[in-house]
Design a protein around this motif. Sequence first.
Motif, PDB file in Angstrom:
ATOM      1  N   ASN A  46      42.184  31.820  43.419  1.00  0.00           N
ATOM      2  CA  ASN A  46      42.575  31.217  44.691  1.00  0.00           C
ATOM      3  C   ASN A  46      44.090  31.133  44.869  1.00  0.00           C
ATOM      4  OD1 ASN A  46      40.010  30.041  46.197  1.00  0.00           O
ATOM      5  ND2 ASN A  46      39.658  29.828  44.000  1.00  0.00           N
ATOM      6  N   ASP A  47      44.833  31.930  44.076  1.00  0.00           N
ATOM      7  CA  ASP A  47      46.287  32.072  44.217  1.00  0.00           C
ATOM      8  C   ASP A  47      47.089  30.829  43.894  1.00  0.00           C
ATOM      9  OD1 ASP A  47      46.114  34.743  44.991  1.00  0.00           O
ATOM     10  OD2 ASP A  47      45.839  34.235  47.091  1.00  0.00           O
ATOM     11  N   PHE A  48      46.531  29.907  43.125  1.00  0.00           N
ATOM     12  CA  PHE A  48      47.300  28.747  42.707  1.00  0.00           C
ATOM     13  C   PHE A  48      48.040  29.017  41.407  1.00  0.00           C
ATOM     14  CE2 PHE A  48      43.719  26.540  45.048  1.00  0.00           C
ATOM     15  CZ  PHE A  48      44.484  26.254  46.172  1.00  0.00           C
ATOM     16  N   ILE A  49      47.589  30.016  40.657  1.00  0.00           N
ATOM     17  CA  ILE A  49      48.207  30.396  39.384  1.00  0.00           C
ATOM     18  C   ILE A  49      48.410  31.903  39.404  1.00  0.00           C
ATOM     19  CG2 ILE A  49      47.984  30.337  36.869  1.00  0.00           C
ATOM     20  CD1 ILE A  49      45.965  28.070  37.197  1.00  0.00           C
ATOM     21  N   SER A  50      49.561  32.362  38.930  1.00  0.00           N
ATOM     22  CA  SER A  50      49.871  33.792  39.039  1.00  0.00           C
ATOM     23  C   SER A  50      49.523  34.596  37.794  1.00  0.00           C
ATOM     24  CB  SER A  50      51.366  33.981  39.345  1.00  0.00           C
ATOM     25  OG  SER A  50      52.151  33.390  38.324  1.00  0.00           O
ATOM     26  N   ASP A  51      49.437  33.950  36.622  1.00  0.00           N
ATOM     27  CA  ASP A  51      49.198  34.706  35.390  1.00  0.00           C
ATOM     28  C   ASP A  51      48.302  33.898  34.452  1.00  0.00           C
ATOM     29  OD1 ASP A  51      49.234  36.386  33.249  1.00  0.00           O
ATOM     30  OD2 ASP A  51      51.350  36.138  32.758  1.00  0.00           O
ATOM     31  N   ILE A  52      47.173  34.479  34.049  1.00  0.00           N
ATOM     32  CA  ILE A  52      46.262  33.773  33.126  1.00  0.00           C
ATOM     33  C   ILE A  52      45.873  34.658  31.937  1.00  0.00           C
ATOM     34  CG2 ILE A  52      45.321  32.280  34.943  1.00  0.00           C
ATOM     35  CD1 ILE A  52      42.845  34.120  34.983  1.00  0.00           C
ATOM     36  N   LYS A  53      46.734  35.624  31.618  1.00  0.00           N
ATOM     37  CA  LYS A  53      46.398  36.539  30.507  1.00  0.00           C
ATOM     38  C   LYS A  53      46.234  35.801  29.185  1.00  0.00           C
ATOM     39  CE  LYS A  53      49.829  39.509  31.142  1.00  0.00           C
ATOM     40  NZ  LYS A  53      50.406  39.214  32.467  1.00  0.00           N
ATOM     41  N   TYR A  54      46.886  34.632  29.063  1.00  0.00           N
ATOM     42  CA  TYR A  54      46.807  33.881  27.808  1.00  0.00           C
ATOM     43  C   TYR A  54      45.390  33.393  27.496  1.00  0.00           C
ATOM     44  CZ  TYR A  54      46.614  29.525  30.505  1.00  0.00           C
ATOM     45  OH  TYR A  54      46.242  28.514  31.358  1.00  0.00           O
ATOM     46  N   LEU A  55      44.520  33.345  28.518  1.00  0.00           N
ATOM     47  CA  LEU A  55      43.157  32.852  28.284  1.00  0.00           C
ATOM     48  C   LEU A  55      42.404  33.700  27.269  1.00  0.00           C
ATOM     49  CD1 LEU A  55      41.757  31.793  31.795  1.00  0.00           C
ATOM     50  CD2 LEU A  55      42.749  30.357  30.012  1.00  0.00           C
ATOM     51  N   ASP A  56      42.705  35.005  27.229  1.00  0.00           N
ATOM     52  CA  ASP A  56      42.019  35.901  26.291  1.00  0.00           C
ATOM     53  C   ASP A  56      42.314  35.541  24.841  1.00  0.00           C
ATOM     54  OD1 ASP A  56      40.942  37.304  28.392  1.00  0.00           O
ATOM     55  OD2 ASP A  56      42.562  38.781  28.457  1.00  0.00           O
ATOM     56  N   LYS A  57      43.402  34.807  24.618  1.00  0.00           N
ATOM     57  CA  LYS A  57      43.783  34.427  23.250  1.00  0.00           C
ATOM     58  C   LYS A  57      43.092  33.145  22.787  1.00  0.00           C
ATOM     59  CE  LYS A  57      48.434  36.297  24.064  1.00  0.00           C
ATOM     60  NZ  LYS A  57      49.878  35.962  24.134  1.00  0.00           N
ATOM     61  N   ILE A  58      42.437  32.473  23.703  1.00  0.00           N
ATOM     62  CA  ILE A  58      41.754  31.220  23.347  1.00  0.00           C
ATOM     63  C   ILE A  58      40.284  31.537  23.083  1.00  0.00           C
ATOM     64  CG2 ILE A  58      41.221  28.867  24.071  1.00  0.00           C
ATOM     65  CD1 ILE A  58      43.583  29.037  25.999  1.00  0.00           C
ATOM     66  N   LYS A  59      39.936  31.624  21.816  1.00  0.00           N
ATOM     67  CA  LYS A  59      38.586  32.032  21.414  1.00  0.00           C
ATOM     68  C   LYS A  59      37.731  30.817  21.046  1.00  0.00           C
ATOM     69  CE  LYS A  59      39.986  36.392  21.371  1.00  0.00           C
ATOM     70  NZ  LYS A  59      39.549  37.357  22.392  1.00  0.00           N
TER      71      LYS A  59
END
Length: 372
Positions: A148-161
């Motif tokens: 919904n365009d409130f956050i521009s980058d969430i690539k770090y989520l892949d590192k949270i296992k």
Amino acid sequence: MWTEKMKNGKVRFVERYIEPLTGQTKKVSVVFDKNTTATRKQATEVLQARINDALSSTCLYVKQDNLTLEELVDLYRSYQQNAVTASTYRRNYYATETMLKLLGADTLAKNLSAGYVKSRIIKKDDAPYTVNERIRRFKAMIRWGYENDFISDIKYLDKIKPLPDKEAREKLEHKFLEKSDLKCLLDAMKVKHWYYLTSLMALSGLRVGEALALTMNDIDFKEKVIHVSKTYDTVNHKVTSPKTVTSNRDVFMQPELEKLLHEIRKETNKRKMLYGFRSNLLFCDRNGDYLRYYSFNKYLKETSIATLGRPITTHVLRHTHVSLLAEAGVPLETITRRVGHEDSDITKRVYLHVTERMKERDNEIVSRVSLI
């Protein structure tokens, strides 16, 4: 802020602001009887509130640099109030409360990182299931913010296992009943309406709220289907729309389910005559009202402990339906559509577990055969 004298002697207080998406300058105003220190202070507060209201629907889309986690949570909750069931909203409300407590309400959403999140969410004394559930809810909210365009980058989520959860894997078999265990449980149920409700859930895969919300009109013997179009919210005691879009479905009556539904309808009509109430519900109490979920859950738990040596929840009956269909050779896609799941990890796990066990059993049978 400036003032404009009006013909009637009153004073208009005016302030400008820039609409962030268009860059256009706009104005808001408020009228008071006099221009005093007190009214100027009051006008400033009113105008700022009006500017905030005007910006609320647009400014956060361009506010990625300083959007706090608390602001993101508020936006997420506002969306969920209209998008999910009351029980799901309640669960996610408390999940996001925990996020705010662990990660900090004033933390900037753009500054969240895998290292920081893991250091706060993964607690040493918490069970793996608790941590993994926390991670799952956090990721769902952050992905919603990105979509919904409130956050521009969430690539770090892949590192949270998720953490390895050996206990959860070992308990997979506890999430459904074997056919023999189901028969044993049903044989021990002496209260008719609880027996019928348990049987219906095991034979149809309906959620408990969907089963409790059924009316006589939902049972279509001509087309041999159960029309599932609503659910009974056991927390707020009201009927709402189904859990998801795919939950709105027709469940085909196989012969034993059709036979059971005829029995249930007959029993409910008999109760109507006995207690003198009018109700169109398929399941109802002596007053014609919805059966109490907590009473059912308590009876199910006590009966399963007494007969099987472990407590059973209502959702175990739904998973039992999945396992029984898998054992009968019904494809996973068919089962998924029947139970109204868009994408359920537990449904897949139960299905794969049962089919893998069947392969092992088949191999064991073949290993004992001498062909030549």
